[in-house]
Design a protein around this motif. Structure first.
Motif, PDB file in Angstrom:
ATOM      1  N   ARG A  82       0.830  -1.209   0.000  1.00 44.72           N
ATOM      2  CA  ARG A  82       0.000   0.000   0.000  1.00 44.72           C
ATOM      3  C   ARG A  82       0.867   1.264   0.000  1.00 44.72           C
ATOM      4  O   ARG A  82       0.607   2.215  -0.750  1.00 44.72           O
ATOM      5  N   PHE A  86       0.839   3.959  -2.875  1.00 42.59           N
ATOM      6  CA  PHE A  86       0.458   5.329  -2.522  1.00 42.59           C
ATOM      7  C   PHE A  86       1.556   6.305  -2.948  1.00 42.59           C
ATOM      8  O   PHE A  86       1.270   7.400  -3.458  1.00 42.59           O
ATOM      9  N   GLU A  89       1.348   6.730  -6.719  1.00 44.86           N
ATOM     10  CA  GLU A  89       0.169   7.503  -7.092  1.00 44.86           C
ATOM     11  C   GLU A  89       0.327   8.970  -6.710  1.00 44.86           C
ATOM     12  O   GLU A  89      -0.034   9.871  -7.481  1.00 44.86           O
ATOM     13  N   ASP A 126      -4.900   6.997   3.795  1.00 53.60           N
ATOM     14  CA  ASP A 126      -5.186   8.041   2.820  1.00 53.60           C
ATOM     15  C   ASP A 126      -3.971   8.939   2.684  1.00 53.60           C
ATOM     16  O   ASP A 126      -2.982   8.784   3.404  1.00 53.60           O
ATOM     17  N   TYR A 148     -10.731   8.291 -10.558  1.00 49.97           N
ATOM     18  CA  TYR A 148     -11.219   8.545  -9.205  1.00 49.97           C
ATOM     19  C   TYR A 148     -12.683   8.969  -9.231  1.00 49.97           C
ATOM     20  O   TYR A 148     -13.170   9.529 -10.218  1.00 49.97           O
ATOM     21  N   PHE A 173      -7.179   3.506  -2.971  1.00 49.85           N
ATOM     22  CA  PHE A 173      -6.633   4.866  -2.999  1.00 49.85           C
ATOM     23  C   PHE A 173      -7.654   5.874  -2.480  1.00 49.85           C
ATOM     24  O   PHE A 173      -8.820   5.858  -2.877  1.00 49.85           O
TER      25      PHE A 173
END
Length: 395
Positions: A82, A86, A89, A126, A148, A173
């Motif tokens: 993750r 992250f 991204e 987040d 998104y 995400f």
């Protein structure tokens, strides 16, 4: 470390986290399998699976694929995955900001994770980024094209409630692109201080439009954000760890006179004092502290962190409301006083939770009647559970 008399599970979890924060690992497992299985269930809901497993992993033999320990290991590996995804991204998103001249400020976990002994210790749910409002529409177009959804609706329409635009994309995400940092309804003083923070930001040397806060502002925002969660449904162990990690990394160079002045203006002196002390005691491997060594407010804060999960729950919120009332009083609050405050709250409560009533005071009597009616039908058990969080028995 703080040893709770009747909470073996939390004690073990905090010891494992403390070991990892100190860069240490167990050579042998000193706990029973039954105890560790309970710890696994606890760290899952507290968002500290990765950091606790890292203290155990060197002492483990071959792990049965059908065991809870295998699931624990998977959560630790999933945390690595993750964080990496992250990071990728976030880089793609901030590259878009760079290419389109949109200034931006990474916030909270994405910054503080690099202060941990290993960034993988800090699990991410987040990513938060403050951006130039002039680039908000461009950012929305980019995020929607990237797959998104813009919450709370999926129609790609802005909702101007709150301080951020929330973007979600599978598998996990979640990016909050902030318009500003603190909502005025939560704290006018904090909102006034952080509303124009751009004027105090420092530009990153290696990027044209990336900025970072001073250490003092980073701490103040971290504290205010923690208190926001605390005041609502509670803050979990990760907030406590972030406080400990940040102060260990930056504590000796902070301008504490400036910080204390602002904390006083925000009315967070007691909260800051308790959070600093409890975070140190909780992860200090050199000394064991018994619960009896904590003041009432320190114990209340620690209890809240250990029982709040990742982002809190309603029972923790009740405890925290009692903590806040005590922090504003020179004497310990009684159950009668707590009930009076809950039935007839002050303007700060209305501003935070019911801004319409705060703004239009003419409706307050009708709203009070409505609240009393709701409480009457809410169920005696829930009301009793809330009042019991005060802890005072004889009033």
């Amino acid at each position: 470390m703080i040893k709770r008399d009747l909470d073996k599970t939390a004690n073990i979890a905090m010891q494992l986290a403390s070991l990892s924060l100190a860069g240490k690992k167990l050579e042998q497992i000193p706990y029973s399998d039954k105890d560790l299985e309970a710890v696994f269930e606890y760290v899952k809901i507290s968002g500290i699976s990765a950091i606790t497993f890292m203290a155990l992993e060197d002492a483990l033999d071959v792990i049965d694929e059908n065991s809870y320990m295998f699931d624990w290991k998977k959560l630790r590996l999933n945390s690595i995955r993750r964080n990496l995804l992250f990071d990728q991204e976030r880089n793609a998103i901030t590259n878009f900001f760079e290419q389109n001249g949109i200034w931006y400020l990474p916030l909270k976990g994405s910054v503080i994770k690099d202060m941990y002994p290993n960034p993988e210790m800090r699990e991410m749910n987040d990513n938060d980024i403050l951006i130039d409002l002039d680039g908000r529409e461009k950012a929305k177009e980019f995020m929607l094209e990237r797959g998104y959804e813009l919450k709370p609706n999926d129609k790609g329409e802005f909702d101007d409630k709150g301080n951020s635009d929330e973007y979600i994309k599978k598998p996990f995400f979640y990016f909050e692109l902030h318009k500003f940092l603190i909502e005025e309804r939560y704290s006018p003083e904090q909102d006034k201080y952080f509303r124009h923070i751009k004027d105090r930001l420092i530009k990153d040397a290696d990027q044209a439009f990336a900025y970072h806060m001073t250490d003092e502002d980073f701490y103040l925002y971290m504290l205010c954000h923690a208190h926001k969660h605390f005041s609502r449904n509670g803050m979990g162990i990760r907030f406590l760890m972030d406080e400990y990690v940040f102060l260990k990394e930056k504590g000796e160079t902070l301008d504490n006179d400036y910080i204390n002045k602002k904390i006083s203006e925000f009315g967070l002196e007691q909260f800051d004092k308790d959070l600093r002390k409890v975070s140190h005691m909780a992860f200090d491997l050199d000394k064991d502290y018994n619960e009896s060594e904590l003041s009432d407010s320190e114990k209340a804060l620690y209890d809240s962190c250990l029982g709040a999960g990742i982002f809190g729950n309603i029972e923790t919120r009740w405890k925290n409301e009692a903590y806040e009332m005590n922090a504003r009083s020179t004497d310990a609050i009684t159950k009668k006083e707590y009930i009076k405050n809950r039935l007839f709250p002050d303007e700060n409560w209305y501003r935070m939770y019911h801004p319409f009533v705060h703004k239009h005071k003419i409706v307050k009597p009708f709203f009070t009647v409505y609240r009393l009616t709701v409480l009457a039908f809410r169920g005696r058990k829930n009301v009793k559970k809330e009042i019991d969080q005060v802890g005072e028995k004889d009033a």
